[in-house]
Scaffold this motif. Structure first.
Motif, PDB file in Angstrom:
ATOM      1  N   ASN A   1       0.837  -1.197   0.000  1.00  0.00           N
ATOM      2  CA  ASN A   1       0.000   0.000   0.000  1.00  0.00           C
ATOM      3  C   ASN A   1       0.875   1.251   0.000  1.00  0.00           C
ATOM      4  O   ASN A   1       1.813   1.362   0.792  1.00  0.00           O
ATOM      5  CB  ASN A   1      -0.900   0.014   1.233  1.00  0.00           C
ATOM      6  CG  ASN A   1      -1.871  -1.140   1.259  1.00  0.00           C
ATOM      7  OD1 ASN A   1      -2.697  -1.290   0.372  1.00  0.00           O
ATOM      8  ND2 ASN A   1      -1.767  -1.979   2.281  1.00  0.00           N
ATOM      9  N   LEU A   2       0.572   2.197  -0.884  1.00  0.00           N
ATOM     10  CA  LEU A   2       1.294   3.454  -0.920  1.00  0.00           C
ATOM     11  C   LEU A   2       0.879   4.299   0.282  1.00  0.00           C
ATOM     12  O   LEU A   2      -0.284   4.635   0.435  1.00  0.00           O
ATOM     13  CB  LEU A   2       0.991   4.203  -2.220  1.00  0.00           C
ATOM     14  CG  LEU A   2       1.773   5.503  -2.462  1.00  0.00           C
ATOM     15  CD1 LEU A   2       3.248   5.210  -2.675  1.00  0.00           C
ATOM     16  CD2 LEU A   2       1.196   6.250  -3.671  1.00  0.00           C
ATOM     17  N   VAL A   3       1.853   4.636   1.135  1.00  0.00           N
ATOM     18  CA  VAL A   3       1.540   5.372   2.360  1.00  0.00           C
ATOM     19  C   VAL A   3       2.171   6.759   2.390  1.00  0.00           C
ATOM     20  O   VAL A   3       1.892   7.550   3.301  1.00  0.00           O
ATOM     21  CB  VAL A   3       1.980   4.579   3.609  1.00  0.00           C
ATOM     22  CG1 VAL A   3       1.190   3.286   3.726  1.00  0.00           C
ATOM     23  CG2 VAL A   3       3.480   4.287   3.578  1.00  0.00           C
ATOM     24  N   GLY A   4       3.009   7.083   1.420  1.00  0.00           N
ATOM     25  CA  GLY A   4       3.637   8.394   1.386  1.00  0.00           C
ATOM     26  C   GLY A   4       4.522   8.547   0.160  1.00  0.00           C
ATOM     27  O   GLY A   4       4.780   7.576  -0.563  1.00  0.00           O
ATOM     28  N   GLU A   5       4.970   9.765  -0.077  1.00  0.00           N
ATOM     29  CA  GLU A   5       5.815  10.043  -1.231  1.00  0.00           C
ATOM     30  C   GLU A   5       6.776  11.180  -0.899  1.00  0.00           C
ATOM     31  O   GLU A   5       6.399  12.136  -0.223  1.00  0.00           O
ATOM     32  CB  GLU A   5       4.974  10.441  -2.448  1.00  0.00           C
ATOM     33  CG  GLU A   5       4.010   9.368  -2.918  1.00  0.00           C
ATOM     34  CD  GLU A   5       3.021   9.902  -3.942  1.00  0.00           C
ATOM     35  OE1 GLU A   5       3.074   9.457  -5.099  1.00  0.00           O
ATOM     36  OE2 GLU A   5       2.216  10.769  -3.570  1.00  0.00           O
ATOM     37  N   ILE A   6       8.020  11.061  -1.379  1.00  0.00           N
ATOM     38  CA  ILE A   6       8.961  12.165  -1.299  1.00  0.00           C
ATOM     39  C   ILE A   6       9.004  12.818  -2.673  1.00  0.00           C
ATOM     40  O   ILE A   6       9.296  12.155  -3.678  1.00  0.00           O
ATOM     41  CB  ILE A   6      10.360  11.678  -0.889  1.00  0.00           C
ATOM     42  CG1 ILE A   6      10.333  11.175   0.557  1.00  0.00           C
ATOM     43  CG2 ILE A   6      11.396  12.792  -1.044  1.00  0.00           C
ATOM     44  CD1 ILE A   6      11.632  10.572   1.025  1.00  0.00           C
ATOM     45  N   LYS A   7       8.677  14.095  -2.726  1.00  0.00           N
ATOM     46  CA  LYS A   7       8.660  14.823  -3.990  1.00  0.00           C
ATOM     47  C   LYS A   7       9.498  16.089  -3.854  1.00  0.00           C
ATOM     48  O   LYS A   7       9.333  16.849  -2.902  1.00  0.00           O
ATOM     49  CB  LYS A   7       7.228  15.194  -4.384  1.00  0.00           C
ATOM     50  CG  LYS A   7       6.333  14.010  -4.699  1.00  0.00           C
ATOM     51  CD  LYS A   7       4.946  14.480  -5.120  1.00  0.00           C
ATOM     52  CE  LYS A   7       4.041  13.317  -5.469  1.00  0.00           C
ATOM     53  NZ  LYS A   7       2.688  13.771  -5.889  1.00  0.00           N
ATOM     54  N   ASN A   8      10.399  16.295  -4.798  1.00  0.00           N
ATOM     55  CA  ASN A   8      11.219  17.504  -4.838  1.00  0.00           C
ATOM     56  C   ASN A   8      11.126  18.115  -6.233  1.00  0.00           C
ATOM     57  O   ASN A   8      10.978  17.412  -7.225  1.00  0.00           O
ATOM     58  CB  ASN A   8      12.680  17.180  -4.516  1.00  0.00           C
ATOM     59  CG  ASN A   8      12.856  16.699  -3.092  1.00  0.00           C
ATOM     60  OD1 ASN A   8      12.458  17.369  -2.150  1.00  0.00           O
ATOM     61  ND2 ASN A   8      13.447  15.522  -2.923  1.00  0.00           N
ATOM     62  N   SER A   9      11.231  19.431  -6.299  1.00  0.00           N
ATOM     63  CA  SER A   9      11.144  20.136  -7.591  1.00  0.00           C
ATOM     64  C   SER A   9      12.515  20.158  -8.265  1.00  0.00           C
ATOM     65  O   SER A   9      13.142  21.199  -8.426  1.00  0.00           O
ATOM     66  CB  SER A   9      10.622  21.565  -7.372  1.00  0.00           C
ATOM     67  OG  SER A   9       9.338  21.539  -6.789  1.00  0.00           O
ATOM     68  N   THR A  10      12.982  18.981  -8.642  1.00  0.00           N
ATOM     69  CA  THR A  10      14.274  18.876  -9.306  1.00  0.00           C
ATOM     70  C   THR A  10      14.133  17.974 -10.522  1.00  0.00           C
ATOM     71  O   THR A  10      13.065  17.401 -10.770  1.00  0.00           O
ATOM     72  CB  THR A  10      15.345  18.268  -8.376  1.00  0.00           C
ATOM     73  OG1 THR A  10      15.076  16.862  -8.222  1.00  0.00           O
ATOM     74  CG2 THR A  10      15.329  18.927  -7.011  1.00  0.00           C
ATOM     75  N   ASP A  11      15.222  17.839 -11.257  1.00  0.00           N
ATOM     76  CA  ASP A  11      15.256  16.934 -12.402  1.00  0.00           C
ATOM     77  C   ASP A  11      16.207  15.769 -12.149  1.00  0.00           C
ATOM     78  O   ASP A  11      16.636  15.100 -13.082  1.00  0.00           O
ATOM     79  CB  ASP A  11      15.686  17.698 -13.664  1.00  0.00           C
ATOM     80  CG  ASP A  11      14.679  18.764 -14.061  1.00  0.00           C
ATOM     81  OD1 ASP A  11      13.510  18.405 -14.278  1.00  0.00           O
ATOM     82  OD2 ASP A  11      15.057  19.951 -14.126  1.00  0.00           O
TER      83      ASP A  11
END
Length: 217
Positions: free
Chosen positions: A201-211
């Motif tokens: 189950n997907l419980v979280g995500e790390i997202k950054n504004s990078t490439d």
């Protein structure tokens, strides 16, 4: 393409008889004695082909010739971009998957989400960072690389950067054998890292504004 995974428990309905009624359909065993496989005859008189069947709280898939997908061979799924894994019973695998008898690799770990999609690349499972590559053997269940690296690659600038690490059976630690801190490049520079529980189950995500994306070469 689906790569196989070993399973140890066959469904009771599949070991007792050569055909068993399931709801309005019938399970049938076919093929030569040395290579038996299962098919599913639907109530309209046709066999399940290129489609999924949900039975007894699990998903099963049938290929273009009607054979149930299992751990013995690769399976083509038209239109799908995902890799799935099936036990010997035909049940679609989710969560942690350990393959100890594949012809391709020996004793390796894999991980699939709740929909059966094998996860490729960096991911966090129950708080632990992993790196799994679906194309080159996944995370070995018997290997430890004390001088490994996670490679950061920028898709826009084409730059490379690398992060020293220890890869212990797929678990990723820093060179001191400790989890990376929250302000590490692994978590602050990478564009995306999903986080799952052990059931997929997907419980979280790390997202950054990078490439930048993480690779493990």
């Amino acid at each position: 393409m689906k790569k196989r995974i070993i399973g140890c428990i066959l469904l009771g309905l599949m070991v007792c008889t050569s055909s068993t009624t399931v709801f309005a359909g019938i399970w049938e065993q076919s093929g030569p004695s040395y290579d038996r496989y299962w098919k599913y005859l639907k109530d309209d008189g046709s066999y399940a082909t290129n489609e999924w069947l949900y039975y007894n709280n699990a998903w099963y898939y049938f290929g273009k010739y009607g054979q149930m997908a299992d751990n013995r061979q690769n399976w083509e799924m038209p239109g799908s971009k995902y890799t799935y894994y099936f036990y010997a019973s035909g049940k679609m695998a989710t969560g942690f998957i350990r393959d100890t008898e594949s012809n391709y690799f020996s004793d390796v770990w894999m991980f699939a989400d709740k929909d059966g999609h094998c996860i490729d690349g960096p991911l966090i499972i129950d708080g632990q960072l992993y790196y799994i590559d679906v194309k080159s053997g996944f995370a070995s269940a018997n290997s430890t690389y004390n001088n490994d690296y996670l490679y950061l690659y920028n898709d826009v600038t084409k730059e490379n950067d690398k992060i020293p690490c220890i890869n212990d059976k797929g678990k990723i630690f820093d060179r001191n054998g400790k989890p990376f801190t929250a302000n590490s490049k692994v978590f602050t520079r990478a564009k995306y890292i999903p986080e799952y529980d052990s059931n997929g189950n997907l419980v979280g995500e790390i997202k950054n504004s990078t490439d930048w994306r993480i690779m493990n070469w």
